[in-house]
Design a protein around this motif. Sequence first.
Motif, PDB file in Angstrom:
ATOM      1  N   ALA A  22      54.837  15.006  22.420  1.00  0.00           N
ATOM      2  CA  ALA A  22      54.403  14.813  23.852  1.00  0.00           C
ATOM      3  C   ALA A  22      54.954  15.923  24.794  1.00  0.00           C
ATOM      4  N   GLN A  64      44.591   6.708  30.095  1.00  0.00           N
ATOM      5  CA  GLN A  64      44.968   6.581  28.639  1.00  0.00           C
ATOM      6  C   GLN A  64      46.620   7.098  28.501  1.00  0.00           C
ATOM      7  N   TYR A 113      48.466  14.604  39.447  1.00  0.00           N
ATOM      8  CA  TYR A 113      48.673  14.683  37.789  1.00  0.00           C
ATOM      9  C   TYR A 113      49.837  15.645  37.528  1.00  0.00           C
ATOM     10  N   MET A 126      48.314  13.918  14.814  1.00  0.00           N
ATOM     11  CA  MET A 126      47.050  13.255  14.994  1.00  0.00           C
ATOM     12  C   MET A 126      47.476  13.122  16.498  1.00  0.00           C
ATOM     13  N   PHE A 174      51.425   5.035  18.525  1.00  0.00           N
ATOM     14  CA  PHE A 174      52.156   3.705  18.763  1.00  0.00           C
ATOM     15  C   PHE A 174      51.569   2.543  17.875  1.00  0.00           C
ATOM     16  N   SER A 201      35.846  17.504  19.136  1.00  0.00           N
ATOM     17  CA  SER A 201      36.463  17.034  20.228  1.00  0.00           C
ATOM     18  C   SER A 201      35.375  17.116  21.336  1.00  0.00           C
ATOM     19  N   SER A 211      49.264   4.761  27.423  1.00  0.00           N
ATOM     20  CA  SER A 211      50.488   5.091  26.024  1.00  0.00           C
ATOM     21  C   SER A 211      51.776   5.083  26.415  1.00  0.00           C
ATOM     22  N   VAL A 248      57.712  12.411  17.961  1.00  0.00           N
ATOM     23  CA  VAL A 248      56.480  11.801  18.909  1.00  0.00           C
ATOM     24  C   VAL A 248      56.880  12.486  20.333  1.00  0.00           C
ATOM     25  N   ASP A 249      58.364  12.458  20.883  1.00  0.00           N
ATOM     26  CA  ASP A 249      58.538  13.232  21.946  1.00  0.00           C
ATOM     27  C   ASP A 249      58.290  14.348  22.140  1.00  0.00           C
ATOM     28  N   PHE A 309      47.668  14.874  18.921  1.00  0.00           N
ATOM     29  CA  PHE A 309      46.988  16.107  19.657  1.00  0.00           C
ATOM     30  C   PHE A 309      45.450  15.882  19.665  1.00  0.00           C
ATOM     31  N   LYS A 318      41.830   3.381  26.045  1.00  0.00           N
ATOM     32  CA  LYS A 318      42.648   3.672  24.801  1.00  0.00           C
ATOM     33  C   LYS A 318      44.167   3.937  25.033  1.00  0.00           C
ATOM     34  N   TYR A 319      45.172   4.163  24.296  1.00  0.00           N
ATOM     35  CA  TYR A 319      46.389   4.653  24.446  1.00  0.00           C
ATOM     36  C   TYR A 319      46.593   5.200  23.190  1.00  0.00           C
ATOM     37  N   SER A 320      47.517   6.094  23.075  1.00  0.00           N
ATOM     38  CA  SER A 320      47.679   7.023  21.874  1.00  0.00           C
ATOM     39  C   SER A 320      47.858   6.528  20.595  1.00  0.00           C
ATOM     40  N   ASN A 344      52.326  18.762  24.549  1.00  0.00           N
ATOM     41  CA  ASN A 344      51.086  18.324  25.152  1.00  0.00           C
ATOM     42  C   ASN A 344      51.278  18.153  26.774  1.00  0.00           C
ATOM     43  N   GLN A 345      52.594  18.084  27.377  1.00  0.00           N
ATOM     44  CA  GLN A 345      52.742  17.573  28.596  1.00  0.00           C
ATOM     45  C   GLN A 345      52.941  18.794  29.676  1.00  0.00           C
ATOM     46  N   GLU A 396      60.216   5.272  29.845  1.00  0.00           N
ATOM     47  CA  GLU A 396      58.765   5.447  29.422  1.00  0.00           C
ATOM     48  C   GLU A 396      57.958   4.513  30.479  1.00  0.00           C
TER      49      GLU A 396
HETATM   50  N1  3HC Z   1      44.978   8.279  20.136  1.00  0.00           N
HETATM   51  C1  3HC Z   1      44.020   7.495  20.990  1.00  0.00           C
HETATM   52  N2  3HC Z   1      42.790   8.165  21.129  1.00  0.00           N
HETATM   53  C2  3HC Z   1      42.626   9.476  20.867  1.00  0.00           C
HETATM   54  C3  3HC Z   1      43.496  10.448  20.470  1.00  0.00           C
HETATM   55  C4  3HC Z   1      44.895   9.727  19.998  1.00  0.00           C
HETATM   56  N3  3HC Z   1      45.725  10.437  19.499  1.00  0.00           N
HETATM   57  N4  3HC Z   1      43.162  11.651  20.316  1.00  0.00           N
HETATM   58  C5  3HC Z   1      41.801  11.818  20.716  1.00  0.00           C
HETATM   59  N5  3HC Z   1      41.530  10.345  21.347  1.00  0.00           N
HETATM   60  C6  3HC Z   1      40.506   9.875  21.832  1.00  0.00           C
HETATM   61  C7  3HC Z   1      40.226  10.360  23.200  1.00  0.00           C
HETATM   62  O1  3HC Z   1      40.717   9.686  24.231  1.00  0.00           O
HETATM   63  C8  3HC Z   1      38.640  10.403  23.178  1.00  0.00           C
HETATM   64  O2  3HC Z   1      38.183   9.173  23.450  1.00  0.00           O
HETATM   65  P1  3HC Z   1      37.493   8.722  24.776  1.00  0.00           P
HETATM   66  O3  3HC Z   1      36.414   9.914  25.331  1.00  0.00           O
HETATM   67  O4  3HC Z   1      36.909   7.482  24.759  1.00  0.00           O
HETATM   68  O5  3HC Z   1      38.564   9.026  25.631  1.00  0.00           O
HETATM   69  C9  3HC Z   1      38.368  10.773  21.743  1.00  0.00           C
HETATM   70  O6  3HC Z   1      39.371  10.301  21.001  1.00  0.00           O
HETATM   71  C10 3HC Z   1      37.995  12.338  21.524  1.00  0.00           C
HETATM   72  O7  3HC Z   1      39.263  12.995  21.935  1.00  0.00           O
HETATM   73  P2  3HC Z   1      38.958  14.257  22.638  1.00  0.00           P
HETATM   74  O8  3HC Z   1      40.071  15.360  22.168  1.00  0.00           O
HETATM   75  O9  3HC Z   1      37.492  14.606  22.878  1.00  0.00           O
HETATM   76  O10 3HC Z   1      39.798  13.583  23.920  1.00  0.00           O
HETATM   77  P3  3HC Z   1      40.632  14.409  25.222  1.00  0.00           P
HETATM   78  O11 3HC Z   1      40.113  15.472  25.316  1.00  0.00           O
HETATM   79  O12 3HC Z   1      40.937  13.143  26.009  1.00  0.00           O
HETATM   80  O13 3HC Z   1      41.906  14.868  24.320  1.00  0.00           O
HETATM   81  C11 3HC Z   1      44.238  13.859  24.368  1.00  0.00           C
HETATM   82  C12 3HC Z   1      42.737  13.638  23.759  1.00  0.00           C
HETATM   83  C13 3HC Z   1      44.679  15.021  23.608  1.00  0.00           C
HETATM   84  C14 3HC Z   1      45.030  12.692  23.757  1.00  0.00           C
HETATM   85  C15 3HC Z   1      43.917  14.256  25.816  1.00  0.00           C
HETATM   86  O14 3HC Z   1      43.589  12.995  26.176  1.00  0.00           O
HETATM   87  C16 3HC Z   1      45.634  14.274  26.425  1.00  0.00           C
HETATM   88  O15 3HC Z   1      46.057  15.165  26.318  1.00  0.00           O
HETATM   89  N6  3HC Z   1      45.913  13.056  26.993  1.00  0.00           N
HETATM   90  C17 3HC Z   1      47.013  13.315  27.991  1.00  0.00           C
HETATM   91  C18 3HC Z   1      48.501  13.183  27.270  1.00  0.00           C
HETATM   92  C19 3HC Z   1      48.593  12.118  26.186  1.00  0.00           C
HETATM   93  O16 3HC Z   1      48.087  11.072  26.441  1.00  0.00           O
HETATM   94  N7  3HC Z   1      49.610  11.964  25.421  1.00  0.00           N
HETATM   95  C20 3HC Z   1      49.908  11.087  24.453  1.00  0.00           C
HETATM   96  C21 3HC Z   1      50.523   9.851  24.471  1.00  0.00           C
HETATM   97  S1  3HC Z   1      51.882  10.039  25.846  1.00  0.00           S
HETATM   98  C22 3HC Z   1      53.289  10.002  24.953  1.00  0.00           C
HETATM   99  O17 3HC Z   1      53.341  10.606  23.921  1.00  0.00           O
HETATM  100  C23 3HC Z   1      54.510   9.460  25.714  1.00  0.00           C
HETATM  101  C24 3HC Z   1      55.980   9.920  25.175  1.00  0.00           C
HETATM  102  O18 3HC Z   1      56.861   9.569  25.962  1.00  0.00           O
HETATM  103  C25 3HC Z   1      56.148   9.462  23.859  1.00  0.00           C
END
Ligand code: 3HC
Length: 309
Positions: free
Chosen positions: A130, A38, A145, A194, A109, A203, A42, A126-127, A196, A104-106, A133-134, A73
């Motif tokens: 990120a 995911q 990872y 959102m 977007f 969750s 994203s 957004v960054d 996060f 899924k994806y975030s 979170n990262q 990205e």
């Molecule tokens: N967008 C899409 N789906 C989301 C979401 C969001 N903002 N928040 C939660 N969800 C989904 C989860 O994937 C989960 O669904 P699934 O079980 O089918 O995968 C469900 O909603 C319940 O959420 P949970 O909190 O229980 O799920 P997680 O423990 O996976 O937490 C998360 C969600 C915080 C996004 C976590 O997966 C995470 O930290 N992921 C890694 C970081 C990430 O993906 N960051 C965002 C995008 S990357 C980015 O921003 C790039 C930058 O360059 C801009």
Amino acid sequence: MDELLEHFERTIERDQRIEPRDWMPEGYRKTLVRQIAQHAHSEIIGMQPEGAWITRAPSLRRKAILLSKVQDEAGHGLYLYAATETLGVDRAELTENLIEGRQKYSSIFNYPTPSFADVGVIGWLVDGAAICNQVPLCRTSYGPYARAMIRVCKEESFHQRQGYELLMTMMRGSQEQRDMVQDSVNRWWWPSLMMFGPPDGDSPNTARSMAWRIKRHTNDELRQKFVDMTVPQAEKLGVTLPDPELKWNAEREHYDFGEPDWAELKRVISGDGECNAERVAHRRKAHEDGAWVREAALAHAAKKKGVAA
Ligand code: 3HC
């Protein structure tokens, strides 16, 4: 099996890394595939909102900065697909899962980018989100990872700074430019919170992911960290964050803030956001248009192998 499980749990407790060849519970592997895939999806889908502005950037300098950010990205997506592949899944399968809506994806977007100020606000908010979170994910228990995150975080801080600098420039410009920035902040503030995830109480994955030290903080902890970091930056920028409940709580030593619209998050995650269909259709077309490159690379590799044999 008990011995293997014991060794796995001891490794996690000692804050040591689990590596691809180590034994791991199937649930741990599945959670990693879900989250890292995911994350990768994203990054790749995340190229679209800003990518739309590359040909319309207001100067060569802005175009060059935006080009390098969008390329970064793509690289983040590749590192993360490579990390997912160490868990025994194939990149082609992951791309299919994304295009067919099985992964899924975030949510962030799926919002439109009608003005160039959005390029700055995406960088800043957004960054910035990120990064919150990262950075902890550099300490996630799964080795590939965690290592992918180190380089991603270095590049993410450039992304956040270039966005903030762009907005600083616009805020020193005309009233129309200042209004453009404020309009963009109004549209991106709540969707950034959102990113996060749902509140910890809603969750289903957080407790398990924390126990396995995949996640190092909960969704609400990271959201709070982001708000605390961003409010002073907004004051410096001279923009108003669209939350009347936002105020410093001296007792908690954090900012209090309003409740995001969780129904909107659910709607956007389930595919009903403003740009979901467009984003996935664009990804599908890019994948189909690139089929000939994959076929040529496979044919070349087979020929080389044939020659070598
Ligand atoms: N967008 C899409 N789906 C989301 C979401 C969001 N903002 N928040 C939660 N969800 C989904 C989860 O994937 C989960 O669904 P699934 O079980 O089918 O995968 C469900 O909603 C319940 O959420 P949970 O909190 O229980 O799920 P997680 O423990 O996976 O937490 C998360 C969600 C915080 C996004 C976590 O997966 C995470 O930290 N992921 C890694 C970081 C990430 O993906 N960051 C965002 C995008 S990357 C980015 O921003 C790039 C930058 O360059 C801009």
